[in-house]
Write a protein that holds these residues in place. Structure first.
Motif, mmCIF file in Angstrom:
data_model
loop_
_atom_site.group_PDB
_atom_site.id
_atom_site.type_symbol
_atom_site.label_atom_id
_atom_site.label_comp_id
_atom_site.label_asym_id
_atom_site.label_seq_id
_atom_site.Cartn_x
_atom_site.Cartn_y
_atom_site.Cartn_z
ATOM 1 N N LEU A 31 4.826 3.625 10.769
ATOM 2 C CA LEU A 31 3.908 2.751 11.499
ATOM 3 C C LEU A 31 2.994 3.522 12.450
ATOM 4 O O LEU A 31 2.307 2.927 13.271
ATOM 5 C CB LEU A 31 4.693 1.696 12.284
ATOM 6 C CG LEU A 31 5.564 0.756 11.440
ATOM 7 C CD1 LEU A 31 6.338 -0.210 12.343
ATOM 8 C CD2 LEU A 31 4.713 -0.028 10.446
ATOM 9 N N THR A 32 2.979 4.840 12.313
ATOM 10 C CA THR A 32 2.183 5.651 13.243
ATOM 11 C C THR A 32 0.691 5.602 12.951
ATOM 12 O O THR A 32 -0.117 5.985 13.793
ATOM 13 C CB THR A 32 2.656 7.114 13.213
ATOM 14 O OG1 THR A 32 2.548 7.607 11.864
ATOM 15 C CG2 THR A 32 4.112 7.230 13.658
ATOM 16 N N HIS A 33 0.308 5.155 11.743
ATOM 17 C CA HIS A 33 -1.111 5.098 11.385
ATOM 18 C C HIS A 33 -1.648 3.662 11.362
ATOM 19 O O HIS A 33 -2.638 3.382 10.688
ATOM 20 C CB HIS A 33 -1.347 5.760 10.032
ATOM 21 C CG HIS A 33 -1.301 7.256 10.083
ATOM 22 N ND1 HIS A 33 -0.123 7.953 10.197
ATOM 23 C CD2 HIS A 33 -2.290 8.210 10.041
ATOM 24 C CE1 HIS A 33 -0.382 9.249 10.220
ATOM 25 N NE2 HIS A 33 -1.677 9.426 10.126
ATOM 26 N N VAL A 34 -1.002 2.763 12.088
ATOM 27 C CA VAL A 34 -1.490 1.382 12.124
ATOM 28 C C VAL A 34 -2.010 1.010 13.510
ATOM 29 O O VAL A 34 -2.131 -0.167 13.852
ATOM 30 C CB VAL A 34 -0.394 0.376 11.685
ATOM 31 C CG1 VAL A 34 -0.030 0.586 10.236
ATOM 32 C CG2 VAL A 34 0.839 0.473 12.566
ATOM 33 N N THR A 35 -2.335 2.013 14.299
ATOM 34 C CA THR A 35 -2.916 1.755 15.617
ATOM 35 C C THR A 35 -4.405 2.095 15.644
ATOM 36 O O THR A 35 -5.129 1.665 16.552
ATOM 37 C CB THR A 35 -2.199 2.572 16.702
ATOM 38 O OG1 THR A 35 -2.220 3.962 16.346
ATOM 39 C CG2 THR A 35 -0.736 2.120 16.829
ATOM 40 N N SER A 36 -4.878 2.856 14.662
ATOM 41 C CA SER A 36 -6.299 3.203 14.596
ATOM 42 C C SER A 36 -6.693 3.387 13.133
ATOM 43 O O SER A 36 -5.837 3.623 12.270
ATOM 44 C CB SER A 36 -6.595 4.483 15.378
ATOM 45 O OG SER A 36 -5.842 5.575 14.859
ATOM 46 N N GLU A 37 -7.982 3.285 12.852
ATOM 47 C CA GLU A 37 -8.470 3.361 11.471
ATOM 48 C C GLU A 37 -8.358 4.781 10.914
ATOM 49 O O GLU A 37 -8.586 5.756 11.613
ATOM 50 C CB GLU A 37 -9.931 2.918 11.407
ATOM 51 C CG GLU A 37 -10.130 1.436 11.683
ATOM 52 C CD GLU A 37 -11.593 1.032 11.630
ATOM 53 O OE1 GLU A 37 -12.438 1.939 11.408
ATOM 54 O OE2 GLU A 37 -11.891 -0.152 11.810
ATOM 55 N N THR A 38 -7.993 4.863 9.649
ATOM 56 C CA THR A 38 -7.945 6.142 8.939
ATOM 57 C C THR A 38 -9.143 6.209 7.989
ATOM 58 O O THR A 38 -9.273 5.355 7.108
ATOM 59 C CB THR A 38 -6.652 6.277 8.127
ATOM 60 O OG1 THR A 38 -5.524 6.241 9.013
ATOM 61 C CG2 THR A 38 -6.629 7.593 7.351
#
Length: 316
Positions: A304-311
């Motif tokens: 869940l570390t990449h669901v706080t900002s857009e990739t």
């Protein structure tokens, strides 16, 4: 004897330093220019942002040793390096995932609106498609991703995977048939997916079982990934009624602490799930004929570390 160092000697040393610095700057510039596509290739092959980042680091370490003067197509060369590194890592993680606790799901990425508008990219990285790709062998997956998603030529793919061009064509054909038999018969539009997800969200918030049954296909399948850390079903939950009981079986007090907020994951509408104000998971869906046929619930905190900002992602 007096040591005599000529001006020519000094100039040569300076030129060499300047040439080295210039080559390093150029290597960095080219790598940064193609970083998004390299990450996208690695993620499509691995289903993990963390592993994709490691592949990019390994790609960079090899790229800076390349004589760019001998490279005619720098993007293709970089993609080839990244593919080889992703293949090596994929063979390793395949074994690791066999020992994974419960269901393994791809790591969800929050994506920009332009990814959702790119139908080809959004479909290729949807949770449903990523799971289909997961069942391919490492080489089949690499060939399929490079050919069908990134439209790389057979000769280039052959160099990347260490096979002959003829073998790559056969692998591509076999992988295409396999994926075609398992992908949705008709991909839902962005609007259809969003509408079904909104109905699902309202039904969860109101706790009305019939509303949930109306939006779920009778044979809907729920896959949940807790990674052995968070509570999740260890096996697929199949059938609308079972899933309704799974989500509405808790107490009213517990249900009141859960919030479902719209987001965009892997190019498709999804829900971020909060419990007591803290991010608890991400729910992605597969929609066919206006009803939800697949639910993909990721609760493993490490994913869940990449669901706080857009990739940022791209095919080009």
């Amino acid at each position: 004897m007096t040591d005599r160092t000529t001006d020519t000697d000094h100039t040569t040393d300076t030129d060499r330093t300047t040439d080295t610095d210039g080559a390093a700057d150029l290597a960095t510039e080219v790598f940064v220019a193609h970083r998004k596509v390299l990450f996208t290739v690695a993620y499509e092959m691995l289903g993990s942002a963390a592993d994709a980042e490691d592949v990019l680091q390994e790609t960079w370490l090899r790229w800076v040793k390349v004589d760019l003067g001998l490279v005619s197509d720098r993007r293709a060369y970089l993609v080839r390096i990244a593919t080889r590194q992703a293949l090596n890592r994929l063979r390793t993680v395949k074994r690791r995932r066999e020992a994974y606790v419960g269901q393994w799901l791809p790591e969800p990425l929050i994506t920009a609106p332009d990814v959702a508008e790119d139908v080809e990219l959004a479909e290729s990285m949807s949770m449903a498609m990523m799971l289909v790709l997961e069942s391919l062998s490492p080489t089949e997956r690499a060939v399929f991703v490079l050919r069908e998603v990134f439209e790389v030529g057979y000769e280039e793919i052959a160099e990347a995977v260490g096979k002959s061009s003829g073998a790559v064509r056969q692998i591509a054909c076999r992988a295409r048939r396999y994926v075609g038999a398992r992908r949705p018969r008709r991909s839902a539009s962005l609007g259809e997916t969003r509408a079904a997800l909104e109905s699902f969200q309202r039904a969860l918030q109101t706790g009305n079982p019939q509303d949930l049954l109306d939006v779920l296909a009778p044979d809907v399948v729920l896959l949940s990934d807790g990674g052995g850390v968070k509570r999740a079903a260890l096996h697929p939950v199949i059938g609308a009624e079972k899933i309704v009981r799974f989500y509405l079986g808790g107490s009213a007090k517990v249900q009141a602490t859960i919030a479902w907020e719209p987001t965009v994951v892997n190019g498709s509408p999804a829900l971020a799930v909060y419990v007591g104000g803290e991010l608890d998971g991400v729910m992605a869906v597969r929609v066919e004929a206006a009803r939800i046929t697949g639910l993909y619930f990721v609760r493993n905190p490490e994913k869940l570390t990449h669901v706080t900002s857009e990739t940022p992602l791209t095919l080009r």
